[in-house]
Design an enzyme around this catalytic site. Structure first.
Site, mmCIF file in Angstrom:
data_model
loop_
_atom_site.group_PDB
_atom_site.id
_atom_site.type_symbol
_atom_site.label_atom_id
_atom_site.label_comp_id
_atom_site.label_asym_id
_atom_site.label_seq_id
_atom_site.Cartn_x
_atom_site.Cartn_y
_atom_site.Cartn_z
ATOM 1 N N HIS A 179 12.680 -3.668 7.623
ATOM 2 C CA HIS A 179 13.414 -2.601 8.313
ATOM 3 C C HIS A 179 13.858 -3.013 9.713
ATOM 4 C CE1 HIS A 179 11.350 0.639 5.600
ATOM 5 N NE2 HIS A 179 12.177 -0.153 4.939
ATOM 6 N N PHE A 224 5.453 -2.200 2.962
ATOM 7 C CA PHE A 224 5.568 -3.281 3.936
ATOM 8 C C PHE A 224 6.834 -3.200 4.798
ATOM 9 C CE2 PHE A 224 3.847 -5.116 -0.148
ATOM 10 C CZ PHE A 224 2.538 -4.743 0.124
ATOM 11 N N CYS A 225 7.263 -1.979 5.107
ATOM 12 C CA CYS A 225 8.477 -1.769 5.909
ATOM 13 C C CYS A 225 9.649 -2.551 5.325
ATOM 14 C CB CYS A 225 8.239 -2.152 7.365
ATOM 15 S SG CYS A 225 7.064 -1.061 8.201
ATOM 16 N N ALA A 226 9.673 -2.615 3.994
ATOM 17 C CA ALA A 226 10.783 -3.230 3.263
ATOM 18 C C ALA A 226 10.962 -2.427 1.982
ATOM 19 C CB ALA A 226 10.492 -4.691 2.960
ATOM 20 N N CYS A 253 5.487 3.601 3.329
ATOM 21 C CA CYS A 253 4.854 2.372 3.768
ATOM 22 C C CYS A 253 3.415 2.655 4.190
ATOM 23 C CB CYS A 253 5.646 1.769 4.924
ATOM 24 S SG CYS A 253 5.179 0.099 5.360
#
Length: 458
Positions: A129, A375-377, A395
């Site tokens: 992100h 995982f902020c993805a 997340c």
């Protein structure tokens, strides 16, 4: 058989000394164990060398760029020498600037703030992100997740060839995925970008701690990374690369340090002349200790030798992947396939387990710290899990109860400070949990799966 049976036959460097290597943590089943920190992709433990350097400097701490006294001058020299150290670490070209920020996220938001008003940004949905979200004032084209490195290059080339109108463009790409650890074809992507008149910024947050990053050799325009993933404590980061867009834009933050001259006008307003150096985007009192810690980490990794560090880390990657491959219930997530080169970041799911439940059991029953979540993805993990992009999942905040299917994954990550024993314990723990189940009951509390302290051992 241990995954480390052949260790004695390998001439590998020893793990680097890190803070916390002897910390013990309690187990829910009783007793204590040395903590196995396997969440390097989030924040790597600080190198002992870095901590010692910072401690030696601390008594001489002084204001930077703003004092005539000896300590201020010493701190200023240390700050600017740290800039030179980072520039050397990154192989910066003549004319490149090294700007100190708070993190990779801050670095990429800084770059987003200085891109030309009509700039078009190209970013893969696979990005963290930090590099997916900052481009709010630009025209953004999101590229689908490629399934091979060659497809990544082809996808970018098609998108750049089709862009209208033709104007400034920027490509943002990661060097190593924070989800799969896979290395991206950065040099080839840079060549494709430049062939179509675009610039490229490399998110090296997961690459720089594991592999050498050379701006000139990769031919990228900018590099961003964070200190806290490079074995340096404190909130500091770097944006390094071309100076022109940085010099032409208004300062990222307005204030002291960024301004060269300030004068009142006769009409009551204020005229400001901004610095054209890196100081233009470093307003306010800088984090001199954080900056020095990054420089110290750069020196430590360089002196240890990336060839040695990469060889040892590959050994650990192979050990983890071999161990997980022996558990049919485990599915390792990958974009480019099993043979893709990668750093020490591996994400997986376990059939029949909620990911948060599994991660909680690793911590509570084995003293192993991993990470669960998206995982902020989020787009990437959902793609890898084959779930609908609209499905609920946050997340690090699972909605499912222990034992229920979750939309999250488990990530194990490691690096230069990881001892063999931590990897061996992790592989053993995965096998035991899958084979025998958890020894304790767990419940969801405040969005986290935690041991039920009121329950008896199973």
């Amino acid at each position: 058989m241990s995954v480390f049976t052949a260790a004695a036959d390998q001439s590998l460097c020893a793990p680097l000394s890190v803070l916390g290597k002897d910390v013990t943590v309690p187990l829910v089943t009783g007793g204590e164990v040395t903590y196995a920190a396997l969440d390097y992709a989030a924040s790597a433990p600080a190198l002992q060398r870095v901590w010692d350097d910072v401690a030696a400097y601390a008594p001489y701490y002084g204001s930077v760029h703003r004092g005539a006294g000896y300590l201020s001058q010493l701190s200023t020299d240390l700050f600017e020498n740290s800039r030179a150290t980072v520039a050397e670490f990154l192989g910066c070209r003549a004319g490149d600037q090294v700007i100190f920020t708070r993190s990779t996220t801050d670095s990429l938001n800084l770059l987003a703030a200085v891109v030309p008003a009509d700039c078009q940004v190209f970013v893969y949905e696979t990005e963290h992100h930090a590099s997916l979200l900052p481009w709010r004032d630009a025209r953004v084209t999101y590229l689908n997740a490629p399934r091979t490195p060659a497809q990544a290059v082809e996808t970018l080339e098609r998108a750049l060839a089709d862009r209208e109108p033709y104007g400034p463009a920027l490509v943002c790409v990661t060097g190593a995925s924070n989800v799969t650890g896979e290395l991206w074809p950065v040099k080839e992507l840079a060549a494709a970008a430049h062939a179509h008149g675009a610039r490229i910024v490399l998110d090296a947050a997961q690459l720089a701690p594991h592999h050498p990053v050379d701006i000139a050799e990769l031919d990228v325009d900018w590099v961003a990374f964070s200190g806290h993933k490079l074995y340096a404590p404190f909130g500091s980061g770097v944006l390094a690369g071309r100076a022109d867009w940085l010099q032409e834009a208004e300062p990222y933050l307005a204030g002291g340090g960024a301004s060269r001259k300030v004068a009142r006008r006769t009409d009551g307003g204020v005229d400001v002349e901004w610095h054209s150096t890196a100081a233009r985007h470093e307003a306010g009192s800088p984090n001199v200790i954080g900056v020095y810690s990054i420089a110290s980490a750069c020196k430590a990794l360089t002196e240890a030798g990336f060839d040695n560090l990469v060889a040892r880390e590959q050994y650990l990657v192979d050990a983890v992947r071999t161990g997980l491959a022996e558990v049919p219930e485990v599915k390792v997530l990958s974009l480019f396939g099993d043979d893709a080169p990668r750093v020490g970041v591996i994400s997986f799911v376990v059939e029949g387990w909620n990911s948060s439940h599994f991660a909680a059991a690793l911590s509570a029953e084995y003293g192993i710290g991993v990470r669960d979540g998206l995982f902020c993805a989020h787009p990437l993990v959902r793609t890898l899990l084959g779930s609908d992009p609209q499905e609920v999942g946050e997340c690090g905040a699972p909605e499912a109860e222990p034992g229920e299917r979750s939309l999250n994954a488990i990530r194990v990550s490691f690096g230069a400070g990881t001892p063999d024993e931590h990897i061996e314990r992790f592989v053993r723990a995965v096998k035991e949990l899958v084979r025998e189940g958890a020894q304790w009951k767990y419940r969801t509390e405040d969005g986290r799966c935690v041991p039920d302290r009121g329950a008896a051992q199973l």
